[in-house]
Design a protein around this motif. Structure first.
Motif, PDB file in Angstrom:
ATOM      1  N   ARG A 192       0.846  -1.193   0.000  1.00 27.68           N
ATOM      2  CA  ARG A 192       0.000   0.000   0.000  1.00 27.68           C
ATOM      3  C   ARG A 192       0.883   1.244   0.000  1.00 27.68           C
ATOM      4  NH1 ARG A 192      -3.920   2.017   4.986  1.00 27.68           N
ATOM      5  NH2 ARG A 192      -4.973   3.714   3.850  1.00 27.68           N
ATOM      6  N   TYR A 193       1.930   1.212   0.787  1.00 22.16           N
ATOM      7  CA  TYR A 193       2.872   2.338   0.839  1.00 22.16           C
ATOM      8  C   TYR A 193       3.644   2.460  -0.465  1.00 22.16           C
ATOM      9  CZ  TYR A 193       6.871   5.159   2.476  1.00 22.16           C
ATOM     10  OH  TYR A 193       7.859   6.115   2.622  1.00 22.16           O
ATOM     11  N   VAL A 194       4.132   1.331  -0.988  1.00 23.13           N
ATOM     12  CA  VAL A 194       4.845   1.357  -2.274  1.00 23.13           C
ATOM     13  C   VAL A 194       3.936   1.932  -3.357  1.00 23.13           C
ATOM     14  CG1 VAL A 194       5.963  -0.025  -4.065  1.00 23.13           C
ATOM     15  CG2 VAL A 194       6.332  -0.584  -1.659  1.00 23.13           C
ATOM     16  N   GLY A 195       2.678   1.495  -3.373  1.00 26.21           N
ATOM     17  CA  GLY A 195       1.732   2.000  -4.366  1.00 26.21           C
ATOM     18  C   GLY A 195       1.512   3.492  -4.246  1.00 26.21           C
ATOM     19  N   TRP A 196       1.476   3.984  -3.016  1.00 27.10           N
ATOM     20  CA  TRP A 196       1.300   5.425  -2.802  1.00 27.10           C
ATOM     21  C   TRP A 196       2.487   6.203  -3.370  1.00 27.10           C
ATOM     22  CZ3 TRP A 196       4.105   9.000   0.142  1.00 27.10           C
ATOM     23  CH2 TRP A 196       3.491  10.256   0.313  1.00 27.10           C
ATOM     24  N   VAL A 197       3.710   5.742  -3.095  1.00 28.40           N
ATOM     25  CA  VAL A 197       4.897   6.392  -3.659  1.00 28.40           C
ATOM     26  C   VAL A 197       4.903   6.255  -5.176  1.00 28.40           C
ATOM     27  CG1 VAL A 197       7.435   6.436  -3.689  1.00 28.40           C
ATOM     28  CG2 VAL A 197       6.227   6.008  -1.538  1.00 28.40           C
ATOM     29  N   MET A 198       4.362   5.140  -5.680  1.00 28.37           N
ATOM     30  CA  MET A 198       4.309   4.889  -7.118  1.00 28.37           C
ATOM     31  C   MET A 198       3.316   5.796  -7.831  1.00 28.37           C
ATOM     32  SD  MET A 198       5.632   2.681  -9.407  1.00 28.37           S
ATOM     33  CE  MET A 198       6.020   1.129  -8.618  1.00 28.37           C
ATOM     34  N   GLY A 199       2.475   6.488  -7.064  1.00 29.29           N
ATOM     35  CA  GLY A 199       1.532   7.411  -7.674  1.00 29.29           C
ATOM     36  C   GLY A 199       0.119   6.903  -7.804  1.00 29.29           C
ATOM     37  N   VAL A 200      -0.184   5.744  -7.206  1.00 28.45           N
ATOM     38  CA  VAL A 200      -1.548   5.227  -7.245  1.00 28.45           C
ATOM     39  C   VAL A 200      -2.415   6.056  -6.302  1.00 28.45           C
ATOM     40  CG1 VAL A 200      -3.030   3.218  -6.922  1.00 28.45           C
ATOM     41  CG2 VAL A 200      -0.678   2.923  -7.738  1.00 28.45           C
ATOM     42  N   ASP A 201      -3.594   6.432  -6.753  1.00 27.16           N
ATOM     43  CA  ASP A 201      -4.500   7.218  -5.922  1.00 27.16           C
ATOM     44  C   ASP A 201      -4.767   6.488  -4.608  1.00 27.16           C
ATOM     45  OD1 ASP A 201      -7.337   8.102  -4.989  1.00 27.16           O
ATOM     46  OD2 ASP A 201      -6.764   9.596  -6.482  1.00 27.16           O
ATOM     47  N   ALA A 202      -4.653   7.203  -3.505  1.00 27.14           N
ATOM     48  CA  ALA A 202      -4.782   6.595  -2.185  1.00 27.14           C
ATOM     49  C   ALA A 202      -6.123   5.912  -1.986  1.00 27.14           C
ATOM     50  CB  ALA A 202      -4.556   7.646  -1.103  1.00 27.14           C
ATOM     51  N   SER A 203      -7.175   6.414  -2.636  1.00 19.71           N
ATOM     52  CA  SER A 203      -8.503   5.832  -2.459  1.00 19.71           C
ATOM     53  C   SER A 203      -8.619   4.445  -3.077  1.00 19.71           C
ATOM     54  CB  SER A 203      -9.565   6.750  -3.067  1.00 19.71           C
ATOM     55  OG  SER A 203      -9.468   6.777  -4.485  1.00 19.71           O
ATOM     56  N   LEU A 204      -7.704   4.086  -3.967  1.00 16.95           N
ATOM     57  CA  LEU A 204      -7.735   2.779  -4.612  1.00 16.95           C
ATOM     58  C   LEU A 204      -6.983   1.718  -3.832  1.00 16.95           C
ATOM     59  CD1 LEU A 204      -7.104   3.663  -8.378  1.00 16.95           C
ATOM     60  CD2 LEU A 204      -9.243   2.887  -7.352  1.00 16.95           C
ATOM     61  N   LEU A 205      -6.005   2.108  -3.043  1.00 17.10           N
ATOM     62  CA  LEU A 205      -5.076   1.165  -2.436  1.00 17.10           C
ATOM     63  C   LEU A 205      -5.713   0.410  -1.275  1.00 17.10           C
ATOM     64  CD1 LEU A 205      -1.940   3.451  -2.551  1.00 17.10           C
ATOM     65  CD2 LEU A 205      -2.243   1.309  -3.823  1.00 17.10           C
ATOM     66  N   PRO A 206      -5.703  -0.927  -1.326  1.00 20.39           N
ATOM     67  CA  PRO A 206      -6.323  -1.718  -0.262  1.00 20.39           C
ATOM     68  C   PRO A 206      -5.478  -1.712   1.008  1.00 20.39           C
ATOM     69  CG  PRO A 206      -5.275  -3.160  -1.846  1.00 20.39           C
ATOM     70  CD  PRO A 206      -5.166  -1.776  -2.415  1.00 20.39           C
ATOM     71  N   ALA A 207      -6.158  -1.699   2.147  1.00 22.53           N
ATOM     72  CA  ALA A 207      -5.472  -1.677   3.442  1.00 22.53           C
ATOM     73  C   ALA A 207      -5.250  -3.074   4.000  1.00 22.53           C
ATOM     74  CB  ALA A 207      -6.267  -0.840   4.443  1.00 22.53           C
ATOM     75  N   THR A 208      -6.008  -4.060   3.516  1.00 21.42           N
ATOM     76  CA  THR A 208      -5.893  -5.418   4.031  1.00 21.42           C
ATOM     77  C   THR A 208      -5.756  -6.407   2.885  1.00 21.42           C
ATOM     78  OG1 THR A 208      -8.277  -5.875   3.985  1.00 21.42           O
ATOM     79  CG2 THR A 208      -7.390  -4.782   5.970  1.00 21.42           C
ATOM     80  N   HIS A 209      -5.287  -7.597   3.224  1.00 18.59           N
ATOM     81  CA  HIS A 209      -5.157  -8.646   2.216  1.00 18.59           C
ATOM     82  C   HIS A 209      -6.524  -9.052   1.675  1.00 18.59           C
ATOM     83  CE1 HIS A 209      -3.468 -12.123   0.170  1.00 18.59           C
ATOM     84  NE2 HIS A 209      -4.406 -12.872   0.726  1.00 18.59           N
ATOM     85  N   GLU A 210      -7.528  -9.098   2.538  1.00 16.17           N
ATOM     86  CA  GLU A 210      -8.871  -9.462   2.100  1.00 16.17           C
ATOM     87  C   GLU A 210      -9.408  -8.455   1.086  1.00 16.17           C
ATOM     88  OE1 GLU A 210     -13.291 -10.453   4.032  1.00 16.17           O
ATOM     89  OE2 GLU A 210     -11.659  -9.730   5.291  1.00 16.17           O
ATOM     90  N   GLU A 211      -9.205  -7.179   1.359  1.00 16.44           N
ATOM     91  CA  GLU A 211      -9.656  -6.150   0.423  1.00 16.44           C
ATOM     92  C   GLU A 211      -8.901  -6.254  -0.899  1.00 16.44           C
ATOM     93  OE1 GLU A 211      -9.992  -1.260   0.037  1.00 16.44           O
ATOM     94  OE2 GLU A 211      -9.107  -2.159   1.841  1.00 16.44           O
ATOM     95  N   ALA A 212      -7.605  -6.533  -0.818  1.00 21.29           N
ATOM     96  CA  ALA A 212      -6.803  -6.675  -2.034  1.00 21.29           C
ATOM     97  C   ALA A 212      -7.274  -7.857  -2.870  1.00 21.29           C
ATOM     98  CB  ALA A 212      -5.332  -6.844  -1.669  1.00 21.29           C
ATOM     99  N   ALA A 213      -7.584  -8.976  -2.202  1.00 23.27           N
ATOM    100  CA  ALA A 213      -8.057 -10.158  -2.922  1.00 23.27           C
ATOM    101  C   ALA A 213      -9.379  -9.865  -3.627  1.00 23.27           C
ATOM    102  CB  ALA A 213      -8.217 -11.323  -1.950  1.00 23.27           C
ATOM    103  N   ARG A 214     -10.247  -9.101  -2.986  1.00 24.86           N
ATOM    104  CA  ARG A 214     -11.530  -8.756  -3.600  1.00 24.86           C
ATOM    105  C   ARG A 214     -11.321  -7.848  -4.823  1.00 24.86           C
ATOM    106  NH1 ARG A 214     -15.846  -4.887  -2.685  1.00 24.86           N
ATOM    107  NH2 ARG A 214     -17.843  -5.871  -3.227  1.00 24.86           N
ATOM    108  N   LEU A 215     -10.421  -6.882  -4.704  1.00 23.95           N
ATOM    109  CA  LEU A 215     -10.102  -6.030  -5.852  1.00 23.95           C
ATOM    110  C   LEU A 215      -9.526  -6.859  -6.988  1.00 23.95           C
ATOM    111  CD1 LEU A 215      -8.566  -2.965  -4.003  1.00 23.95           C
ATOM    112  CD2 LEU A 215     -10.422  -2.837  -5.659  1.00 23.95           C
ATOM    113  N   GLY A 216      -8.665  -7.820  -6.653  1.00 22.31           N
ATOM    114  CA  GLY A 216      -8.081  -8.679  -7.672  1.00 22.31           C
ATOM    115  C   GLY A 216      -9.124  -9.523  -8.382  1.00 22.31           C
TER     116      GLY A 216
END
Length: 387
Positions: A236-260
């Protein structure tokens, strides 16, 4: 979101996605046409500067020089303050998880995470346009390994450290490729949306985080829910530095799996570029062979890699990527059976963790060094696309 909304051509299974992920349709899809303005502004500002001077200015900015061009200075300084939500203790714990993966992590990164990225028929187009994956697959894979190891190193993502610097460099590479593609006149915006858009940048973060852990689990690795969340926290932190909008970045593994799962459903099946990119990745030993003996050995290596890949990604995706179905596809099951026994031993004796992490660190260091062949990974802004 109303069904009267005109979804881009690249969005598939709309009705099913609206039923299963109505919140994500509205949250994620609008970002298909959003780029990264801070990085794009730097690319525009440096476009008339010769390449060597441009690289010097970038290094100076990353090292804290405030005399660099305004857009470049603003771009770097915006990432010097770590967001309040970042827990550096959790980031450090995530790095240990990565080290523990060792050689099997390298296998997972190459044969599972990256292949899932290549399978995306619109998201893979910038790679296909650049030509780097087909012409220099081994070099690109080594550079990816250098980036991933750098962000996972202890304190690697602290401002001024290597992982942080490489993330900002990769971000500018993406911005330059986006600019070159749009200038080429060959990009089909109606079909593919904006090149290297926020949606696809998010997908890349997921490949290196939740998808990577999913692949490791298929090989028998055990992660607690806290460990999985810590690893997602790092990315999530790497993505933020990478320029991904903060509202898109998942905070948990479960949220990330759902986005995937949402992205997998809506991206459509692999296309010919997917197959070309995957073939270039898996068959690179044959291309590098210098004599008949090396070529025979390389063909055996390729057969094993194809089988391992099929065993990891599953038959449906493997068939779409035209991977052969040989007995090598059963190797992940063999690895899983053996590794589950080793993982039980590790969990029963936590004092083994430092040794496992040390061995993993040695693997990643030697593997990346070998792949780079003594030439540093510069992550320079490209001058042009493939002709």
């Amino acid at each position: 979101m109303s069904r009267s909304f005109e979804y881009p051509e690249r969005v598939h299974h709309v009705a099913e996605a609206e039923r299963k992920f109505p919140d994500l349709m509205a949250r994620v899809l609008p970002f298909l046409d959003v780029g990264d303005e801070p990085a794009d502004a730097v690319v525009r500002a440096l476009s008339a500067i010769p390449a060597l001077e441009r690289e010097r200015l970038m290094e100076a900015a990353l090292n804290g020089d405030e005399t660099v061009p305004q857009d470049l200075g603003r771009y770097v300084s915006a990432c010097r303050t770590i967001p309040e939500w970042v827990d550096l203790g959790r980031v450090a714990a995530a790095g240990k998880i990565f080290l523990r993966s060792g050689a099997l992590g390298g296998m997972t990164l190459g044969l599972y995470s990256l292949v899932h990225g290549y399978a995306a028929p619109a998201g893979n187009k910038p790679l296909a346009f650049s030509g780097r994956l087909t012409e220099k697959a081994a070099r690109r894979l080594a550079e990816t390994g250098r980036f991933v190891t750098a962000v996972n190193e202890l304190d690697g993502m602290r401002p001024g450290r290597l992982g942080w610097k490489l993330t900002l460099k990769v971000r500018l590479m993406h911005a330059q490729v986006r600019s070159l593609i749009l200038q080429s006149g060959r990009w089909q915006t109606t079909a593919w949306s904006l090149p290297i858009n926020q949606h696809d940048m998010l997908a890349t973060v997921l490949l290196f985080s939740s998808v990577f852990l999913d692949g490791l689990r298929k090989l028998g690795f055990h992660f607690t829910p806290q460990e999985a969340d810590d690893y997602q926290h790092l990315w999530r932190y790497v993505g933020w530095v990478m320029g991904v909008d903060a509202s898109l970045l998942p905070a948990t593994h479960e949220e990330a799996a759902r986005l995937g799962a949402f992205i997998d459903l809506t991206q459509g099946p692999p296309d010919q570029d997917s197959r070309t990119l995957t073939r270039a990745l898996l068959e690179r030993p044959v291309l590098d062979a210098r004599n008949p003996a090396e070529r025979r050995r390389a063909h055996r290596q390729v057969a094993v890699a194809q089988g391992l890949c099929r065993g990891l990604v599953g038959d449906e995706l493997a068939d779409a990527l035209e991977l052969p179905a040989t007995y090598h596809r059963y190797w992940p099951k063999v690895v899983r059976a053996a590794l589950k026994t080793l993982e039980r031993a590790r969990l029963g004796a936590p004092r083994l963790n430092p040794l496992v992490e040390l061995l993993g660190e040695r693997y990643w260091s030697s593997s990346v060094a070998h792949g780079l062949g003594g030439k540093p990974a510069s992550f320079s802004i490209p001058e042009r696309l493939r002709s």
